[in-house]
Motif scaffolding. Structure first.
Motif, PDB file in Angstrom:
ATOM      1  N   ALA A  53       0.835  -1.203   0.000  1.00  0.00           N
ATOM      2  CA  ALA A  53       0.000   0.000   0.000  1.00  0.00           C
ATOM      3  C   ALA A  53       0.873   1.257   0.000  1.00  0.00           C
ATOM      4  O   ALA A  53       0.581   2.224  -0.714  1.00  0.00           O
ATOM      5  N   MET A  54       1.931   1.249   0.761  1.00  0.00           N
ATOM      6  CA  MET A  54       2.835   2.398   0.801  1.00  0.00           C
ATOM      7  C   MET A  54       3.518   2.594  -0.556  1.00  0.00           C
ATOM      8  O   MET A  54       3.684   3.730  -1.002  1.00  0.00           O
ATOM      9  N   ARG A  55       3.896   1.509  -1.218  1.00  0.00           N
ATOM     10  CA  ARG A  55       4.492   1.620  -2.556  1.00  0.00           C
ATOM     11  C   ARG A  55       3.485   2.215  -3.540  1.00  0.00           C
ATOM     12  O   ARG A  55       3.832   3.078  -4.347  1.00  0.00           O
ATOM     13  N   GLU A  56       2.245   1.762  -3.468  1.00  0.00           N
ATOM     14  CA  GLU A  56       1.205   2.301  -4.359  1.00  0.00           C
ATOM     15  C   GLU A  56       0.984   3.794  -4.095  1.00  0.00           C
ATOM     16  O   GLU A  56       0.869   4.586  -5.032  1.00  0.00           O
ATOM     17  N   ILE A  57       0.937   4.162  -2.822  1.00  0.00           N
ATOM     18  CA  ILE A  57       0.740   5.579  -2.480  1.00  0.00           C
ATOM     19  C   ILE A  57       1.924   6.402  -2.983  1.00  0.00           C
ATOM     20  O   ILE A  57       1.741   7.476  -3.575  1.00  0.00           O
ATOM     21  N   THR A  58       3.124   5.890  -2.804  1.00  0.00           N
ATOM     22  CA  THR A  58       4.319   6.585  -3.263  1.00  0.00           C
ATOM     23  C   THR A  58       4.298   6.732  -4.785  1.00  0.00           C
ATOM     24  O   THR A  58       4.605   7.805  -5.319  1.00  0.00           O
ATOM     25  N   ASP A  59       3.916   5.664  -5.486  1.00  0.00           N
ATOM     26  CA  ASP A  59       3.828   5.722  -6.951  1.00  0.00           C
ATOM     27  C   ASP A  59       2.777   6.729  -7.397  1.00  0.00           C
ATOM     28  O   ASP A  59       2.997   7.496  -8.338  1.00  0.00           O
ATOM     29  N   GLN A  60       1.626   6.728  -6.715  1.00  0.00           N
ATOM     30  CA  GLN A  60       0.564   7.673  -7.069  1.00  0.00           C
ATOM     31  C   GLN A  60       1.004   9.109  -6.818  1.00  0.00           C
ATOM     32  O   GLN A  60       0.718  10.005  -7.621  1.00  0.00           O
ATOM     33  N   GLN A  61       1.708   9.331  -5.722  1.00  0.00           N
ATOM     34  CA  GLN A  61       2.199  10.678  -5.434  1.00  0.00           C
ATOM     35  C   GLN A  61       3.209  11.119  -6.482  1.00  0.00           C
ATOM     36  O   GLN A  61       3.163  12.268  -6.949  1.00  0.00           O
ATOM     37  N   ALA A  62       4.094  10.215  -6.864  1.00  0.00           N
ATOM     38  CA  ALA A  62       5.089  10.554  -7.882  1.00  0.00           C
ATOM     39  C   ALA A  62       4.407  10.868  -9.212  1.00  0.00           C
ATOM     40  O   ALA A  62       4.773  11.834  -9.897  1.00  0.00           O
ATOM     41  N   ALA A  63       3.399  10.067  -9.572  1.00  0.00           N
ATOM     42  CA  ALA A  63       2.671  10.310 -10.829  1.00  0.00           C
ATOM     43  C   ALA A  63       1.928  11.643 -10.768  1.00  0.00           C
ATOM     44  O   ALA A  63       1.927  12.407 -11.740  1.00  0.00           O
ATOM     45  N   GLN A  80       2.588  14.834 -13.155  1.00  0.00           N
ATOM     46  CA  GLN A  80       1.495  15.430 -13.923  1.00  0.00           C
ATOM     47  C   GLN A  80       1.368  16.918 -13.593  1.00  0.00           C
ATOM     48  O   GLN A  80       1.189  17.747 -14.499  1.00  0.00           O
ATOM     49  N   ALA A  81       1.469  17.265 -12.306  1.00  0.00           N
ATOM     50  CA  ALA A  81       1.383  18.678 -11.912  1.00  0.00           C
ATOM     51  C   ALA A  81       2.533  19.474 -12.522  1.00  0.00           C
ATOM     52  O   ALA A  81       2.328  20.590 -13.018  1.00  0.00           O
ATOM     53  N   ALA A  82       3.721  18.901 -12.515  1.00  0.00           N
ATOM     54  CA  ALA A  82       4.881  19.592 -13.095  1.00  0.00           C
ATOM     55  C   ALA A  82       4.677  19.807 -14.595  1.00  0.00           C
ATOM     56  O   ALA A  82       5.000  20.879 -15.121  1.00  0.00           O
ATOM     57  N   GLN A  83       4.120  18.816 -15.291  1.00  0.00           N
ATOM     58  CA  GLN A  83       3.863  18.956 -16.725  1.00  0.00           C
ATOM     59  C   GLN A  83       2.807  20.028 -16.991  1.00  0.00           C
ATOM     60  O   GLN A  83       2.944  20.838 -17.912  1.00  0.00           O
ATOM     61  N   LEU A  84       1.762  20.046 -16.178  1.00  0.00           N
ATOM     62  CA  LEU A  84       0.727  21.077 -16.319  1.00  0.00           C
ATOM     63  C   LEU A  84       1.317  22.470 -16.114  1.00  0.00           C
ATOM     64  O   LEU A  84       0.994  23.410 -16.855  1.00  0.00           O
ATOM     65  N   ILE A  85       2.199  22.592 -15.142  1.00  0.00           N
ATOM     66  CA  ILE A  85       2.830  23.894 -14.883  1.00  0.00           C
ATOM     67  C   ILE A  85       3.716  24.290 -16.060  1.00  0.00           C
ATOM     68  O   ILE A  85       3.694  25.448 -16.502  1.00  0.00           O
ATOM     69  N   ARG A  86       4.477  23.333 -16.605  1.00  0.00           N
ATOM     70  CA  ARG A  86       5.326  23.639 -17.767  1.00  0.00           C
ATOM     71  C   ARG A  86       4.467  24.077 -18.956  1.00  0.00           C
ATOM     72  O   ARG A  86       4.783  25.057 -19.627  1.00  0.00           O
ATOM     73  N   ASP A  87       3.384  23.331 -19.202  1.00  0.00           N
ATOM     74  CA  ASP A  87       2.507  23.673 -20.325  1.00  0.00           C
ATOM     75  C   ASP A  87       1.890  25.055 -20.144  1.00  0.00           C
ATOM     76  O   ASP A  87       1.842  25.857 -21.087  1.00  0.00           O
ATOM     77  N   ALA A  88       1.412  25.328 -18.940  1.00  0.00           N
ATOM     78  CA  ALA A  88       0.794  26.630 -18.668  1.00  0.00           C
ATOM     79  C   ALA A  88       1.813  27.757 -18.802  1.00  0.00           C
ATOM     80  O   ALA A  88       1.508  28.829 -19.338  1.00  0.00           O
ATOM     81  N   THR A  89       3.030  27.509 -18.341  1.00  0.00           N
ATOM     82  CA  THR A  89       4.081  28.519 -18.438  1.00  0.00           C
ATOM     83  C   THR A  89       4.428  28.805 -19.897  1.00  0.00           C
ATOM     84  O   THR A  89       4.549  29.968 -20.294  1.00  0.00           O
ATOM     85  N   GLU A  90       4.545  27.751 -20.695  1.00  0.00           N
ATOM     86  CA  GLU A  90       4.839  27.936 -22.122  1.00  0.00           C
ATOM     87  C   GLU A  90       3.717  28.715 -22.797  1.00  0.00           C
ATOM     88  O   GLU A  90       3.982  29.640 -23.577  1.00  0.00           O
ATOM     89  N   ARG A  91       2.474  28.351 -22.500  1.00  0.00           N
ATOM     90  CA  ARG A  91       1.332  29.046 -23.112  1.00  0.00           C
ATOM     91  C   ARG A  91       1.311  30.511 -22.685  1.00  0.00           C
ATOM     92  O   ARG A  91       1.096  31.409 -23.506  1.00  0.00           O
ATOM     93  N   THR A  92       1.541  30.752 -21.416  1.00  0.00           N
ATOM     94  CA  THR A  92       1.567  32.120 -20.910  1.00  0.00           C
ATOM     95  C   THR A  92       2.672  32.925 -21.578  1.00  0.00           C
ATOM     96  O   THR A  92       2.457  34.074 -21.982  1.00  0.00           O
ATOM     97  N   ASN A  93       3.845  32.330 -21.712  1.00  0.00           N
ATOM     98  CA  ASN A  93       4.963  33.025 -22.368  1.00  0.00           C
ATOM     99  C   ASN A  93       4.627  33.349 -23.820  1.00  0.00           C
ATOM    100  O   ASN A  93       4.968  34.435 -24.314  1.00  0.00           O
ATOM    101  N   ARG A  94       3.964  32.415 -24.518  1.00  0.00           N
ATOM    102  CA  ARG A  94       3.557  32.691 -25.904  1.00  0.00           C
ATOM    103  C   ARG A  94       2.565  33.835 -25.963  1.00  0.00           C
ATOM    104  O   ARG A  94       2.680  34.730 -26.806  1.00  0.00           O
ATOM    105  N   ILE A  95       1.584  33.826 -25.075  1.00  0.00           N
ATOM    106  CA  ILE A  95       0.564  34.883 -25.067  1.00  0.00           C
ATOM    107  C   ILE A  95       1.212  36.233 -24.786  1.00  0.00           C
ATOM    108  O   ILE A  95       0.905  37.236 -25.449  1.00  0.00           O
TER     109      ILE A  95
END
Length: 126
Positions: free
Chosen positions: A31-41, A45-60
């Motif tokens: 269960a701890m491994r699953e929680i750790t994997d889910q947190q890492a995922a 995902q949050a880091a990718q969303l931030i990168r995408d939003a930052t790129e879009r903002t910079n373009r705008i």
């Protein structure tokens, strides 16, 4: 015999408890491994969303800056053109003044109604 039976039952119960503890430890670890994997995922995902939003903002922002620069150029061109027209009008004004001895003619045009206009006398002057 009864003592042996009790010892056998006690050892069996201890073995069951030990097996239970091992099974629960394995389940907790999984269960701890699953929680750790889910947190890492989720973090990835949050880091990718931030990168995408930052790129879009910079373009705008870059597009807005380019538009603002083009508008500023046009404003400067229009202001320069207006200054040039103002200077031309200032240069032409003395040429339009009456010469000494010249009189302005005031003409009247007889009633000749134009299509869509009422018949009235108009005054013409330069």
């Amino acid at each position: 015999m009864e003592t042996e039976h009790r010892q056998l039952m006690r050892r069996a119960r201890e073995q069951v408890e030990a097996d239970f503890q091992i099974a629960m430890s394995a389940r907790r670890a999984e269960a701890m491994r699953e929680i750790t994997d889910q947190q890492a995922a989720a973090q990835a995902q949050a880091a990718q969303l931030i990168r995408d939003a930052t790129e879009r903002t910079n373009r705008i922002v870059a597009e807005a800056q380019q538009r603002a620069e083009r508008l500023d150029e046009r404003r400067q061109q229009t202001a320069a053109a207006l200054r040039a027209v103002g200077q031309l009008l200032a240069d032409v004004e003395p040429l339009l003044a009456s010469l000494p001895g010249e009189t302005l003619l005031k003409e009247t045009v007889p009633d000749e109604p134009e299509p869509g206009r009422s018949g009235a006398t108009r005054s013409l002057s330069p």
